[in-house]
Design an enzyme around this catalytic site. Structure first.
Site, PDB file in Angstrom:
ATOM      1  N   ARG A  47     -27.444  52.356 -12.453  1.00 34.92           N
ATOM      2  CA  ARG A  47     -26.972  51.054 -12.927  1.00 34.92           C
ATOM      3  C   ARG A  47     -25.509  51.053 -13.304  1.00 34.92           C
ATOM      4  O   ARG A  47     -24.811  50.082 -13.072  1.00 34.92           O
ATOM      5  CB  ARG A  47     -27.879  50.507 -14.036  1.00 34.92           C
ATOM      6  CG  ARG A  47     -27.627  50.874 -15.402  1.00 34.92           C
ATOM      7  CD  ARG A  47     -28.922  51.071 -16.113  1.00 34.92           C
ATOM      8  NE  ARG A  47     -29.558  52.277 -15.618  1.00 34.92           N
ATOM      9  CZ  ARG A  47     -30.704  52.317 -14.961  1.00 34.92           C
ATOM     10  NH1 ARG A  47     -31.362  51.246 -14.719  1.00 34.92           N
ATOM     11  NH2 ARG A  47     -31.179  53.479 -14.558  1.00 34.92           N
ATOM     12  N   THR A  48     -25.007  52.132 -13.868  1.00 29.59           N
ATOM     13  CA  THR A  48     -23.607  52.077 -14.309  1.00 29.59           C
ATOM     14  C   THR A  48     -22.684  51.899 -13.106  1.00 29.59           C
ATOM     15  O   THR A  48     -21.810  51.029 -13.091  1.00 29.59           O
ATOM     16  CB  THR A  48     -23.231  53.332 -15.122  1.00 29.59           C
ATOM     17  OG1 THR A  48     -24.134  53.433 -16.213  1.00 29.59           O
ATOM     18  CG2 THR A  48     -21.817  53.249 -15.653  1.00 29.59           C
ATOM     19  N   LYS A  76     -14.860  71.628  -2.696  1.00 25.79           N
ATOM     20  CA  LYS A  76     -13.852  72.545  -2.136  1.00 25.79           C
ATOM     21  C   LYS A  76     -13.003  73.168  -3.239  1.00 25.79           C
ATOM     22  O   LYS A  76     -12.080  73.918  -2.967  1.00 25.79           O
ATOM     23  CB  LYS A  76     -12.924  71.776  -1.189  1.00 25.79           C
ATOM     24  CG  LYS A  76     -13.611  71.150  -0.012  1.00 25.79           C
ATOM     25  CD  LYS A  76     -12.550  70.488   0.868  1.00 25.79           C
ATOM     26  CE  LYS A  76     -13.178  69.589   1.908  1.00 25.79           C
ATOM     27  NZ  LYS A  76     -12.178  68.669   2.474  1.00 25.79           N
ATOM     28  N   ARG A  97     -17.425  59.014 -13.909  1.00 26.87           N
ATOM     29  CA  ARG A  97     -18.488  59.694 -14.652  1.00 26.87           C
ATOM     30  C   ARG A  97     -18.419  61.170 -14.315  1.00 26.87           C
ATOM     31  O   ARG A  97     -18.270  61.537 -13.142  1.00 26.87           O
ATOM     32  CB  ARG A  97     -19.851  59.139 -14.271  1.00 26.87           C
ATOM     33  CG  ARG A  97     -20.977  59.999 -14.811  1.00 26.87           C
ATOM     34  CD  ARG A  97     -22.309  59.346 -14.717  1.00 26.87           C
ATOM     35  NE  ARG A  97     -22.401  58.211 -15.620  1.00 26.87           N
ATOM     36  CZ  ARG A  97     -23.538  57.601 -15.907  1.00 26.87           C
ATOM     37  NH1 ARG A  97     -24.662  58.013 -15.366  1.00 26.87           N
ATOM     38  NH2 ARG A  97     -23.563  56.570 -16.725  1.00 26.87           N
ATOM     39  N   HIS A 125     -20.119  57.283 -23.899  1.00 28.23           N
ATOM     40  CA  HIS A 125     -20.407  56.365 -22.795  1.00 28.23           C
ATOM     41  C   HIS A 125     -19.944  54.964 -23.246  1.00 28.23           C
ATOM     42  O   HIS A 125     -20.746  54.098 -23.545  1.00 28.23           O
ATOM     43  CB  HIS A 125     -21.898  56.387 -22.497  1.00 28.23           C
ATOM     44  CG  HIS A 125     -22.302  55.712 -21.222  1.00 28.23           C
ATOM     45  ND1 HIS A 125     -21.461  54.885 -20.505  1.00 28.23           N
ATOM     46  CD2 HIS A 125     -23.463  55.750 -20.536  1.00 28.23           C
ATOM     47  CE1 HIS A 125     -22.108  54.444 -19.439  1.00 28.23           C
ATOM     48  NE2 HIS A 125     -23.313  54.948 -19.437  1.00 28.23           N
TER      49      HIS A 125
HETATM   50  C1  NCD Z   1     -27.376  56.415 -19.876  1.00 25.80           C
HETATM   51  C2  NCD Z   1     -26.415  57.550 -19.599  1.00 25.80           C
HETATM   52  O1  NCD Z   1     -26.044  57.764 -18.463  1.00 25.80           O
HETATM   53  O2  NCD Z   1     -26.040  58.207 -20.567  1.00 25.80           O
HETATM   54  N1  NCD Z   1     -27.643  55.652 -18.750  1.00 25.80           N
HETATM   55  C3  NCD Z   1     -26.814  54.624 -18.428  1.00 25.80           C
HETATM   56  O3  NCD Z   1     -25.671  54.781 -18.137  1.00 25.80           O
HETATM   57  N2  NCD Z   1     -27.316  53.396 -18.506  1.00 25.80           N
HETATM   58  C4  NCD Z   1     -28.587  56.824 -20.566  1.00 25.80           C
HETATM   59  C5  NCD Z   1     -29.414  57.903 -19.967  1.00 25.80           C
HETATM   60  O4  NCD Z   1     -29.137  58.419 -18.882  1.00 25.80           O
HETATM   61  O5  NCD Z   1     -30.420  58.229 -20.605  1.00 25.80           O
END
Ligand code: NCD
Length: 302
Positions: A47-48, A76, A97, A125
């Site tokens: 989702r992110t 690499k 990320r 996050h």
């Molecule tokens: C979260 C994360 O990536 O920290 N997910 C997200 O981005 N919605 C929570 C998780 O992975 O539990």
């Protein structure tokens, strides 16, 4: 970028923009024409990443990127710093990320374009926090004077760490932290954020005992990928399961949030309860990311 790069007032303005986009999306649909967002995801996400990509597309912009370290030059041996120097030539803004804490910050130092931290290891996050704040403000009308229960993996759950950091800036917020002993908050949050600001909080293990006191229940998944051994994960993974029986002990206005993905910690029988807002939360997330992209690119829509 961390949630604390924005003051509570600036965050309010960002949420106002997101609310305006929700009310009149057409007004914003060409705001990012000709702009490119790079999504640099060294760690899995559904989702992110899709939320960022959709946000940019709905603003009229375009998207490039990769969605696993395996499909990037990281295999690499390229450093994040070098990757971002390269990407800066292609894109106008990037969301990153990374499994390593602090990697997006290192990238930001070397980058000619704004970098959004889309999650760094067990650390922070920020855009999930913006999502959470936007959800609560939209559905409760305010962020002050609320009691927040945070339940599950408070040790490795980066969404919890970021959210606490942001919430302590509002008036009269109280916390109840609900976790097994092995998964309590790291001391850099308990001591440096909560104790140093004299914020009222309790740490408990049983959800049933406290659920009736909460305005918001923030459920989290046990973060399997951050465990050192599988046995501990298996022992702790089903420690909390929110079900109808527990929901019956909660107030009628309590909201249940979850950053998702959900594993077992919320029974699907709770999904139809009007207090369960974790799927609505996803929608707020997209709008706040649209507002954030506009802000970081310095684009104003009259
Ligand atoms: C979260 C994360 O990536 O920290 N997910 C997200 O981005 N919605 C929570 C998780 O992975 O539990």
């Amino acid at each position: 970028m961390s949630p604390l790069d924005y003051t509570a007032k600036e965050l309010d303005a960002l949420m106002d923009t997101a609310a305006d986009i929700m009310a009149d999306p057409a007004k914003y649909s060409h705001a990012c024409n000709g702009k490119i967002l790079a999504t640099l995801f060294y760690e899995p996400s559904t989702r992110t990443r899709l939320s960022f990509e959709t946000a940019m597309i709905r603003l009229g912009g375009e998207v490039i990127g990769f969605h696993s370290a395996d499909s990037s030059s990281a295999t690499k041996g390229e450093t994040v710093a070098d990757t971002i120097r390269v990407i800066s030539n292609f894109a106008d803004i990037a969301a990153m990320r990374h499994p390593k804490e602090g990697a997006p910050m290192v990238a930001a130092e070397k980058s000619a374009i704004p970098i959004i931290n889309a999650g760094d290891g067990g650390h922070q996050h920020p855009t999930q926090t913006f999502t959470d704040l936007m959800t609560i403000r939209s559905l409760k009308g305010h962020l002050d004077n609320l009691t927040f229960g945070m339940c599950g993996d408070l040790k490795f759950g980066r969404t919890v760490h970021s959210l606490i950091n942001a919430l302590v800036r509002y008036e009269n917020v109280k916390f109840v932290f609900i976790s097994p002993k092995e998964l309590t908050l790291p001391s850099y949050i308990r001591d440096d954020v909560l104790k140093s600001k004299n914020i009222e909080f309790r740490e408990v293990t049983r959800l049933e005992d406290v659920i009736g006191d909460l305005d918001i229940l923030y459920m989290t998944r046990v973060q399997r990928e951050r465990f050192f051994n599988e046995e501990d994960y298996v022992r702790l993974k089903d420690f909390y399961i929110l079900d109808k029986k527990k929901m019956a002990l909660a107030g009628k206005d309590m909201l249940v949030l979850h950053p998702l993905p959900r594993v077992n910690e919320i029974s699907t029988e709770v999904d139809d309860d009007p207090r369960a807002v974790y799927f609505k939360q996803v929608k707020y997330g997209m709008y706040i990311r649209m507002a954030l992209i506009l802000d970081m690119l310095g684009i104003r829509v009259a």
